[in-house]
Write an enzyme that holds these catalytic residues in place. Structure first.
Site, PDB file in Angstrom:
ATOM      1  N   GLY A   8       0.848  -1.205   0.000  1.00 38.38           N
ATOM      2  CA  GLY A   8       0.000   0.000   0.000  1.00 38.38           C
ATOM      3  C   GLY A   8       0.872   1.239   0.000  1.00 38.38           C
ATOM      4  N   GLY A  11      -0.325   5.053  -1.174  1.00 40.61           N
ATOM      5  CA  GLY A  11      -1.413   5.785  -0.515  1.00 40.61           C
ATOM      6  C   GLY A  11      -0.909   6.949   0.324  1.00 40.61           C
ATOM      7  CD  GLN A  12      -3.737  10.926   4.254  1.00 35.01           C
ATOM      8  OE1 GLN A  12      -4.566  10.099   4.614  1.00 35.01           O
ATOM      9  NE2 GLN A  12      -3.768  12.179   4.675  1.00 35.01           N
ATOM     10  CG  ASP A  34      -0.516   0.553  -3.895  1.00 32.60           C
ATOM     11  OD1 ASP A  34      -0.386   1.324  -2.931  1.00 32.60           O
ATOM     12  OD2 ASP A  34      -1.632   0.291  -4.414  1.00 32.60           O
ATOM     13  CB  ILE A  35      -3.558  -2.796  -6.158  1.00 34.18           C
ATOM     14  CG1 ILE A  35      -4.393  -3.726  -7.001  1.00 34.18           C
ATOM     15  CG2 ILE A  35      -4.199  -1.434  -6.065  1.00 34.18           C
ATOM     16  CD1 ILE A  35      -4.283  -5.145  -6.586  1.00 34.18           C
ATOM     17  CG  ASP A  49      -4.725  -8.424  -5.135  1.00 33.19           C
ATOM     18  OD1 ASP A  49      -4.906  -7.941  -4.001  1.00 33.19           O
ATOM     19  OD2 ASP A  49      -5.650  -8.838  -5.865  1.00 33.19           O
ATOM     20  CE1 TYR A 139      -9.951   1.733   7.812  1.00 34.07           C
ATOM     21  CE2 TYR A 139     -10.818   3.252   9.445  1.00 34.07           C
ATOM     22  CZ  TYR A 139      -9.751   2.747   8.724  1.00 34.07           C
ATOM     23  OH  TYR A 139      -8.489   3.261   8.911  1.00 34.07           O
ATOM     24  CE  LYS A 143      -7.528  -0.272   9.463  1.00 38.21           C
ATOM     25  NZ  LYS A 143      -6.259  -0.732   8.916  1.00 38.21           N
TER      26      LYS A 143
HETATM   27  N1  LIG Z   1      -5.227   8.129   6.559  1.00 37.43           N
HETATM   28  C1  LIG Z   1      -5.786   8.078   7.755  1.00 37.43           C
HETATM   29  O1  LIG Z   1      -6.367   9.073   8.218  1.00 37.43           O
HETATM   30  C2  LIG Z   1      -5.696   6.813   8.564  1.00 37.43           C
HETATM   31  C3  LIG Z   1      -6.098   6.835   9.906  1.00 37.43           C
HETATM   32  C4  LIG Z   1      -6.031   5.657  10.639  1.00 37.43           C
HETATM   33  C5  LIG Z   1      -5.544   4.501  10.066  1.00 37.43           C
HETATM   34  N2  LIG Z   1      -5.148   4.503   8.758  1.00 37.43           N
HETATM   35  C6  LIG Z   1      -4.700   3.247   8.187  1.00 37.43           C
HETATM   36  O2  LIG Z   1      -3.431   3.396   7.575  1.00 37.43           O
HETATM   37  C7  LIG Z   1      -3.338   2.552   6.407  1.00 37.43           C
HETATM   38  C8  LIG Z   1      -2.962   3.397   5.209  1.00 37.43           C
HETATM   39  O3  LIG Z   1      -3.929   4.410   5.068  1.00 37.43           O
HETATM   40  P1  LIG Z   1      -3.859   5.478   3.892  1.00 37.43           P
HETATM   41  O4  LIG Z   1      -4.571   6.677   4.369  1.00 37.43           O
HETATM   42  O5  LIG Z   1      -2.476   5.588   3.378  1.00 37.43           O
HETATM   43  O6  LIG Z   1      -4.806   4.751   2.820  1.00 37.43           O
HETATM   44  P2  LIG Z   1      -4.880   5.022   1.244  1.00 37.43           P
HETATM   45  O7  LIG Z   1      -6.261   4.648   0.815  1.00 37.43           O
HETATM   46  O8  LIG Z   1      -4.376   6.375   0.919  1.00 37.43           O
HETATM   47  O9  LIG Z   1      -3.824   3.949   0.689  1.00 37.43           O
HETATM   48  C9  LIG Z   1      -4.087   2.582   0.653  1.00 37.43           C
HETATM   49  C10 LIG Z   1      -3.251   1.978  -0.462  1.00 37.43           C
HETATM   50  O10 LIG Z   1      -3.538   0.576  -0.507  1.00 37.43           O
HETATM   51  C11 LIG Z   1      -3.553   0.207  -1.877  1.00 37.43           C
HETATM   52  N3  LIG Z   1      -4.325  -1.025  -2.079  1.00 37.43           N
HETATM   53  C12 LIG Z   1      -5.667  -1.159  -2.153  1.00 37.43           C
HETATM   54  N4  LIG Z   1      -5.992  -2.434  -2.399  1.00 37.43           N
HETATM   55  C13 LIG Z   1      -4.851  -3.124  -2.490  1.00 37.43           C
HETATM   56  C14 LIG Z   1      -4.522  -4.486  -2.736  1.00 37.43           C
HETATM   57  N5  LIG Z   1      -5.480  -5.401  -2.944  1.00 37.43           N
HETATM   58  N6  LIG Z   1      -3.229  -4.846  -2.750  1.00 37.43           N
HETATM   59  C15 LIG Z   1      -2.247  -3.930  -2.562  1.00 37.43           C
HETATM   60  N7  LIG Z   1      -2.488  -2.632  -2.324  1.00 37.43           N
HETATM   61  C16 LIG Z   1      -3.771  -2.229  -2.294  1.00 37.43           C
HETATM   62  C17 LIG Z   1      -4.186   1.396  -2.588  1.00 37.43           C
HETATM   63  O11 LIG Z   1      -3.885   1.386  -3.979  1.00 37.43           O
HETATM   64  C18 LIG Z   1      -3.561   2.562  -1.830  1.00 37.43           C
HETATM   65  O12 LIG Z   1      -2.382   3.019  -2.461  1.00 37.43           O
HETATM   66  C19 LIG Z   1      -4.699   1.859   6.283  1.00 37.43           C
HETATM   67  O13 LIG Z   1      -4.635   0.590   6.873  1.00 37.43           O
HETATM   68  C20 LIG Z   1      -5.621   2.748   7.085  1.00 37.43           C
HETATM   69  O14 LIG Z   1      -6.689   2.022   7.612  1.00 37.43           O
HETATM   70  C21 LIG Z   1      -5.219   5.632   7.995  1.00 37.43           C
END
Ligand SMILES: NC(=O)c1ccc[n+]([C@@H]2O[C@H](COP(=O)([O-])OP(=O)(O)OC[C@H]3O[C@@H](n4cnc5c(N)ncnc54)[C@H](O)[C@@H]3O)[C@@H](O)[C@H]2O)c1
Length: 310
Positions: A8, A11-12, A34-35, A49, A139, A143
């Site tokens: 992942g 992502g953010q 990532d995917i 994946d 969600y 978690k």
């Molecule tokens: N951003 C927040 O505010 C926040 C708060 C608490 C917890 N989290 C946790 O932190 C983690 C990352 O969050 P984020 O904000 O970066 O999420 P995001 O949605 O920005 O990134 C998630 C990434 O996972 C990838 N992904 C999706 N399906 C996939 C698959 N099947 N195989 C491989 N990759 C795949 C997506 O392409 C994406 O790049 C998550 O587990 C989220 O629950 C985030």
């Protein structure tokens, strides 16, 4: 020497974690995945994946990976649009990693949880590590279940899975992925482009938040801590600061009097109302020396600086 895989990575959180780890881990020992077809970075990238156990295992064995940061998930607001898909990704990708840890193929794992594990009956202010939890989103349910599975694997199979319950994350470079706290990033972009911001939460909705640099520091700090220091086998509460949409709006209006925010709450209000206003993180402070660097004012200033620089 650890060989590290981030799942992942695009992502953010993954974008900034990749950058931070690339500064402390040799190029050859760090792998992003990532995917999507390619990475935004020039670091080593594998398209994997996270739902495919065989694909994950092959890539992990082929590259001698010892440590995994598993970030792939569907977040709170987006998750409500397709609950079964959210449950499938959030749980089954975690099981894949837990089982690779159980088989001792990987030695150490970081997996983030969220304040979404709390619900209407959790205490609202200074929410402690241990309190009633009845999450109202798929969600949050995924978690909370994930946290319990991490604890189960750690205690039953002597794995080393580490986790933090993150508040809403504020960052500047990668758009948030569909959470209930996304407004706290979106509002800065509207400000920058001179548009009215239509906020999906009520102005006085106070939620725990954390700046991205603190997120990255917390992950690195927790992963460096000796395993024996960690009393929490599920997931650690951590706190950054608490804020409401009105608080950010006022800061931005102070900079530009023309900036306007309208409040039209939608389904995300109910989710936000079920979450804590603030978090008590005594165990993280005591066990691994957690301390946030960014409070509300510093975060706002940092966002303005970073976005202007772009
Ligand atoms: N951003 C927040 O505010 C926040 C708060 C608490 C917890 N989290 C946790 O932190 C983690 C990352 O969050 P984020 O904000 O970066 O999420 P995001 O949605 O920005 O990134 C998630 C990434 O996972 C990838 N992904 C999706 N399906 C996939 C698959 N099947 N195989 C491989 N990759 C795949 C997506 O392409 C994406 O790049 C998550 O587990 C989220 O629950 C985030």
């Amino acid at each position: 020497m650890s060989r590290v895989l981030i799942i992942g990575s695009e992502g953010q959180i993954g974008t900034q974690l990749s950058l931070a780890l690339s500064k402390i881990i040799d190029f050859d020992n760090l792998f992003l995945s990532d995917i999507c077809d390619q990475s935004k970075t020039d670091l080593k990238y594998l398209r994997v994946d996270a739902l495919s156990y065989d694909d994950l295992k092959k890539n992990i064995l082929d590259n001698d990976i010892t440590e995994v940061y598993h970030l792939a998930a569907i977040l709170s607001a987006k998750g409500e649009k397709d609950p079964m898909r959210t449950w499938d990704l959030n749980m089954n990708s975690l099981f894949n990693i837990l089982n690779l840890a159980k088989e001792k193929i990987i030695k150490k794992v970081f997996w983030p949880s969220s304040i979404a594990v709390f619900g209407d009956n959790s205490s609202k202010n200074n929410t402690p590590q241990f309190t009633d939890k009845e999450p109202i989103t798929v969600y949050g349910i995924s978690k909370l279940s994930g946290e319990n599975w991490c604890k189960y694997y750690n205690e039953r199979y002597d794995t080393d899975i580490r986790s933090i319950r993150f508040p809403g994350v504020i960052s500047y470079d990668t758009p948030p992925g569909g959470g209930t706290t996304d407004y706290a990033v979106d509002i800065f972009h509207s400000f920058k482009s001179g548009k009215i911001y239509n906020c999906f939460l009520k102005e006085d909705t106070t939620l725990p938040m954390i700046y991205i640099d603190d997120v990255i520091n917390s992950i690195i700090k927790l992963m460096k801590t000796p395993k024996d220091n960690l009393r929490i086998k599920s997931s650690y509460n951590i706190s950054g600061f608490s804020m409401s949409p009105k608080m950010i709006a006022e800061e931005l209006i102070n900079i530009n009097k023309e900036f306007k925010v309208e409040y039209n709450s939608d389904f995300r209000q109910k989710i936000a109302d079920s979450w804590p206003n603030s978090i008590k993180d005594k165990y993280a402070r005591e066990d691994w020396g957690w301390k946030e660097n960014f409070d509300f004012k510093k975060t706002v200033n940092e966002m303005i600086t970073k976005l202007n620089m772009k």
